[in-house]
Scaffold this motif. Structure first.
Motif: not given
Length: 327
Positions: A269-275, A277-279, A284-285
């Motif tokens: 899960v992320l804080d924005q969904e769908p996130p 592209a530059d989340h 982070s790689s």
């Protein structure tokens, strides 16, 4: 009664072809409780009013139904949330307008627990790494009978810290005992007293080899794992979040992973969904950060249980019984 399903695409087993009245067998239980079921794959904010205008029942997973929208739907009698979380519905406004609201809980315990342990086993057994070694022909070229690669670590004797001990947390704990893993259950952060069977929140952070999040996102749990939290954790800690992205401070997590303050993080899960592209977490790689697209809950069986439970909620509402009511 006419029911409208606003975001059917959040269910894979229902099928993207299940639009309008061409619903698949996964929806049979719901269809049996209504005279008409209209389904839409997704619904944009500007489409909500038009699609709900003739609906007695609205089924929504994540589509927002706020006061402004609800006040313009005089025919609406029931909102069925196709999930447990209810932050997309203005429940207070619904209550004032006499609109019933239901949700579903307890359907995804087995699915989420299985996901958590799939990730734990992948991390400690390095399964993909060892499969890849053979695919590359390294075993075939090896002078001895076994090809050693990344280390394999036993789970027995590890400590698993669970934050949030509802159905999902308990399901994870149940599996942990089969691996001879010690389980710690956190009391709420900054709690004045500790309930039996639980431990101080900070104690859990300091002593857990694995930390699994299963608590709801509230003002008190927003960014629950922050810079201070990560600095307390073991440097070999694995953090798994299948709850809500907002429980973790993104910047603090990136810093902790880059500085090796913790070993690895697995996020569903992320804080924005769908996130976007530059989340920052997606760009982070980092090789010690793994991210999947909010699918821990979504076994075929869990999805069907949820859909069938929506039908149960509609049946109860028609019989003037309160089942899973939030209003």
């Amino acid at each position: 009664m006419h029911a409208v399903f606003l975001d059917l695409q959040t269910f894979s087993i229902a099928g993207t072809e299940a639009t309008d009245n061409n619903a698949t067998s996964a929806l049979e239980a719901i269809k049996g409780q209504v005279t008409k079921l209209s389904c839409y794959r997704t619904t944009a904010p500007e489409q909500v009013l038009e699609r709900c205008q003739e609906a007695d029942i609205v089924i929504s997973n994540k589509v927002v139904l706020d006061k402004a929208i609800l006040s313009r739907l005089p025919r609406l009698k029931l909102i069925c949330i196709a999930a447990t979380g209810s932050n997309n519905i203005d429940i207070a406004a619904a209550r004032t307008l006499g609109i019933a609201v239901t949700n579903v809980s307890g359907y995804a315990g087995a699915s989420v627990a299985q996901y958590v342990f799939a990730q734990i086993l992948e991390y400690f057994n390095q399964t993909s790494h060892h499969n890849r070694n053979t695919e590359l022909g390294l075993w075939q070229q090896n002078p001895t009978f076994c090809l050693h690669g990344n280390a394999i670590t036993e789970l027995a004797g590890k400590t698993l810290g669970i934050i949030g001990y509802g159905n999902l947390g308990r399901s994870v704990a149940k599996i942990a005992t089969a691996f001879d893993i010690r389980v710690l259950v956190a009391e709420r952060a900054n709690a004045e007293s500790i309930r039996p069977g639980r431990c101080d929140f900070n104690h859990l952070l300091r002593h857990s080899d694995i930390i699994s999040l299963h608590c709801p996102l509230t003002p008190k749990t927003d960014k629950l794992l922050d810079e201070h939290s990560f600095k307390q954790m073991k440097t070999n800690a694995l953090v798994i979040n299948t709850a809500r992205g907002g429980l973790i401070d993104n910047r603090a997590l990136l810093t902790a992973l880059k500085n090796k303050e913790i070993a690895c993080a697995v996020l569903d899960v992320l804080d924005q969904e769908p996130p976007p592209a530059d989340h920052p977490l997606l760009t982070s790689s980092l090789d010690n950060l793994k991210i999947t697209g909010h699918i821990a809950w979504a076994s075929e069986q869990a999805q069907q249980r949820l859909l069938d439970a929506i039908a149960d909620n509609i049946r109860a509402f028609k019989a003037q019984k309160r089942l899973n009511r939030l209003d």
